[in-house]
Design a protein around this motif. Sequence first.
Motif, PDB file in Angstrom:
ATOM      1  N   ARG A 104       0.806  -1.226   0.000  1.00 25.80           N
ATOM      2  CA  ARG A 104       0.000   0.000   0.000  1.00 25.80           C
ATOM      3  C   ARG A 104       0.834   1.268   0.000  1.00 25.80           C
ATOM      4  N   VAL A 105       1.879   1.283   0.770  1.00 25.35           N
ATOM      5  CA  VAL A 105       2.680   2.506   0.877  1.00 25.35           C
ATOM      6  C   VAL A 105       3.323   2.872  -0.456  1.00 25.35           C
ATOM      7  N   HIS A 106       3.616   1.874  -1.287  1.00 24.51           N
ATOM      8  CA  HIS A 106       4.239   2.134  -2.585  1.00 24.51           C
ATOM      9  C   HIS A 106       3.239   2.624  -3.628  1.00 24.51           C
ATOM     10  N   HIS A 107       1.975   2.315  -3.403  1.00 30.86           N
ATOM     11  CA  HIS A 107       0.954   2.707  -4.359  1.00 30.86           C
ATOM     12  C   HIS A 107       0.084   3.845  -3.828  1.00 30.86           C
ATOM     13  N   ALA A 108       0.609   4.600  -2.910  1.00 28.50           N
ATOM     14  CA  ALA A 108      -0.138   5.723  -2.353  1.00 28.50           C
ATOM     15  C   ALA A 108      -0.454   6.732  -3.452  1.00 28.50           C
ATOM     16  N   SER A 109      -1.581   7.371  -3.314  1.00 28.87           N
ATOM     17  CA  SER A 109      -1.983   8.369  -4.302  1.00 28.87           C
ATOM     18  C   SER A 109      -0.971   9.500  -4.362  1.00 28.87           C
ATOM     19  N   PRO A 110      -0.742  10.029  -5.550  1.00 28.27           N
ATOM     20  CA  PRO A 110       0.165  11.175  -5.662  1.00 28.27           C
ATOM     21  C   PRO A 110      -0.383  12.367  -4.883  1.00 28.27           C
ATOM     22  N   GLY A 111       0.510  13.169  -4.405  1.00 30.63           N
ATOM     23  CA  GLY A 111       0.102  14.359  -3.666  1.00 30.63           C
ATOM     24  C   GLY A 111       1.260  14.925  -2.880  1.00 30.63           C
ATOM     25  N   PRO A 112       1.052  16.097  -2.302  1.00 29.40           N
ATOM     26  CA  PRO A 112       2.147  16.775  -1.604  1.00 29.40           C
ATOM     27  C   PRO A 112       2.629  16.056  -0.348  1.00 29.40           C
ATOM     28  N   ASP A 113       1.793  15.201   0.260  1.00 29.00           N
ATOM     29  CA  ASP A 113       2.193  14.515   1.488  1.00 29.00           C
ATOM     30  C   ASP A 113       2.524  13.038   1.285  1.00 29.00           C
ATOM     31  N   ARG A 114       2.606  12.592   0.042  1.00 24.56           N
ATOM     32  CA  ARG A 114       2.894  11.185  -0.244  1.00 24.56           C
ATOM     33  C   ARG A 114       4.220  10.751   0.393  1.00 24.56           C
ATOM     34  N   TRP A 115       5.227  11.589   0.301  1.00 24.71           N
ATOM     35  CA  TRP A 115       6.537  11.248   0.860  1.00 24.71           C
ATOM     36  C   TRP A 115       6.446  11.066   2.380  1.00 24.71           C
ATOM     37  N   LYS A 116       5.596  11.831   3.045  1.00 25.65           N
ATOM     38  CA  LYS A 116       5.449  11.692   4.500  1.00 25.65           C
ATOM     39  C   LYS A 116       4.878  10.325   4.853  1.00 25.65           C
ATOM     40  N   GLU A 117       3.851   9.921   4.133  1.00 27.07           N
ATOM     41  CA  GLU A 117       3.239   8.623   4.402  1.00 27.07           C
ATOM     42  C   GLU A 117       4.218   7.489   4.131  1.00 27.07           C
ATOM     43  N   ARG A 118       5.033   7.641   3.115  1.00 20.07           N
ATOM     44  CA  ARG A 118       6.010   6.601   2.774  1.00 20.07           C
ATOM     45  C   ARG A 118       7.136   6.521   3.789  1.00 20.07           C
ATOM     46  N   SER A 119       7.456   7.639   4.446  1.00 23.21           N
ATOM     47  CA  SER A 119       8.607   7.642   5.351  1.00 23.21           C
ATOM     48  C   SER A 119       8.241   7.404   6.811  1.00 23.21           C
ATOM     49  N   ARG A 120       6.986   7.451   7.155  1.00 24.02           N
ATOM     50  CA  ARG A 120       6.546   7.306   8.550  1.00 24.02           C
ATOM     51  C   ARG A 120       6.764   5.875   9.040  1.00 24.02           C
ATOM     52  N   THR A 121       7.367   5.717  10.215  1.00 25.17           N
ATOM     53  CA  THR A 121       7.543   4.399  10.824  1.00 25.17           C
ATOM     54  C   THR A 121       6.198   3.917  11.347  1.00 25.17           C
ATOM     55  N   LEU A 122       5.861   2.681  11.059  1.00 28.75           N
ATOM     56  CA  LEU A 122       4.593   2.125  11.510  1.00 28.75           C
ATOM     57  C   LEU A 122       4.651   1.817  13.008  1.00 28.75           C
ATOM     58  N   PRO A 123       3.536   1.980  13.718  1.00 31.51           N
ATOM     59  CA  PRO A 123       3.514   1.812  15.178  1.00 31.51           C
ATOM     60  C   PRO A 123       4.000   0.450  15.664  1.00 31.51           C
ATOM     61  N   GLY A 124       3.705  -0.628  14.938  1.00 28.46           N
ATOM     62  CA  GLY A 124       4.155  -1.951  15.374  1.00 28.46           C
ATOM     63  C   GLY A 124       5.666  -2.083  15.359  1.00 28.46           C
ATOM     64  N   ILE A 125       6.304  -1.481  14.375  1.00 28.68           N
ATOM     65  CA  ILE A 125       7.769  -1.508  14.308  1.00 28.68           C
ATOM     66  C   ILE A 125       8.353  -0.631  15.407  1.00 28.68           C
ATOM     67  N   ALA A 126       7.767   0.544  15.619  1.00 28.37           N
ATOM     68  CA  ALA A 126       8.238   1.442  16.691  1.00 28.37           C
ATOM     69  C   ALA A 126       8.119   0.771  18.053  1.00 28.37           C
ATOM     70  N   ALA A 127       7.008   0.079  18.292  1.00 24.33           N
ATOM     71  CA  ALA A 127       6.812  -0.614  19.563  1.00 24.33           C
ATOM     72  C   ALA A 127       7.863  -1.704  19.758  1.00 24.33           C
ATOM     73  N   ALA A 128       8.164  -2.452  18.696  1.00 27.54           N
ATOM     74  CA  ALA A 128       9.190  -3.498  18.785  1.00 27.54           C
ATOM     75  C   ALA A 128      10.548  -2.892  19.108  1.00 27.54           C
ATOM     76  N   MET A 129      10.873  -1.755  18.490  1.00 26.20           N
ATOM     77  CA  MET A 129      12.143  -1.087  18.788  1.00 26.20           C
ATOM     78  C   MET A 129      12.207  -0.711  20.269  1.00 26.20           C
ATOM     79  N   ALA A 130      11.144  -0.101  20.769  1.00 25.58           N
ATOM     80  CA  ALA A 130      11.133   0.340  22.157  1.00 25.58           C
ATOM     81  C   ALA A 130      11.179  -0.844  23.116  1.00 25.58           C
ATOM     82  N   ASP A 131      10.402  -1.886  22.837  1.00 24.92           N
ATOM     83  CA  ASP A 131      10.367  -3.051  23.703  1.00 24.92           C
ATOM     84  C   ASP A 131      11.682  -3.830  23.704  1.00 24.92           C
ATOM     85  N   GLN A 132      12.271  -3.998  22.509  1.00 28.65           N
ATOM     86  CA  GLN A 132      13.442  -4.851  22.404  1.00 28.65           C
ATOM     87  C   GLN A 132      14.752  -4.106  22.590  1.00 28.65           C
TER      88      GLN A 132
END
Length: 186
Positions: free
Chosen positions: A154-182
């Motif tokens: 999904r992140v690769h096929h995001a609709s074009p727009g001014p904030d597309r790069w933000k959505e592509r670069s945002r760390t997903l919460p599950g990965i962030a939680a794993a980083m913090a926990d581990q």
Amino acid sequence: MRVLIACEFSGVVRDAFLRRGHYAMSCDLLHSESNYTDGEHYKGDVRNILGGGWDLLIAHPPCTHLAVSGARWFKEKQAEQLAALEFVRTLLGAPIERIALENPISIISSKIRKPDQIIQPWQFGHGETKATCLWLKNLPPLKPTKIVEGRQPRVHHASPGPDRWKERSRTLPGIAAAMADQWGNA
């Protein structure tokens, strides 16, 4: 633990560490997004604060001139690419005991060194694909926390727009939680 999250405007990783009782600061050239907590954020160049007595650095350097998905433009942006690689070297060589640097599949692998690990969002509760490389210093590889069905890019096929790069670069919460926990007790 004192945790610096470099090149993070969203606050997602910072907030995951804050929720677990650590002191965490995000840093980016952009303001922190207001739809996340009001955790501490340094707006400026992370190189100015790398020597601040941090225990852990998690860095998300911009992939604009590094990711192989943009390989067709590499020839036209060699100077930018050299500067981006030098920034990565600075982050990896920071005077911090534990470091994780994340980026998509990129020329970091051929110009600096291969990643220690490649993770996917579906290993951490998000039913999508986006190969993310981790270069680690004094940290263990992340262990998957919740393998889920769905392999939608999904992140690769995001609709074009001014904030597309933000959505592509945002760390997903599950990965962030794993980083913090581990890594929060590494």
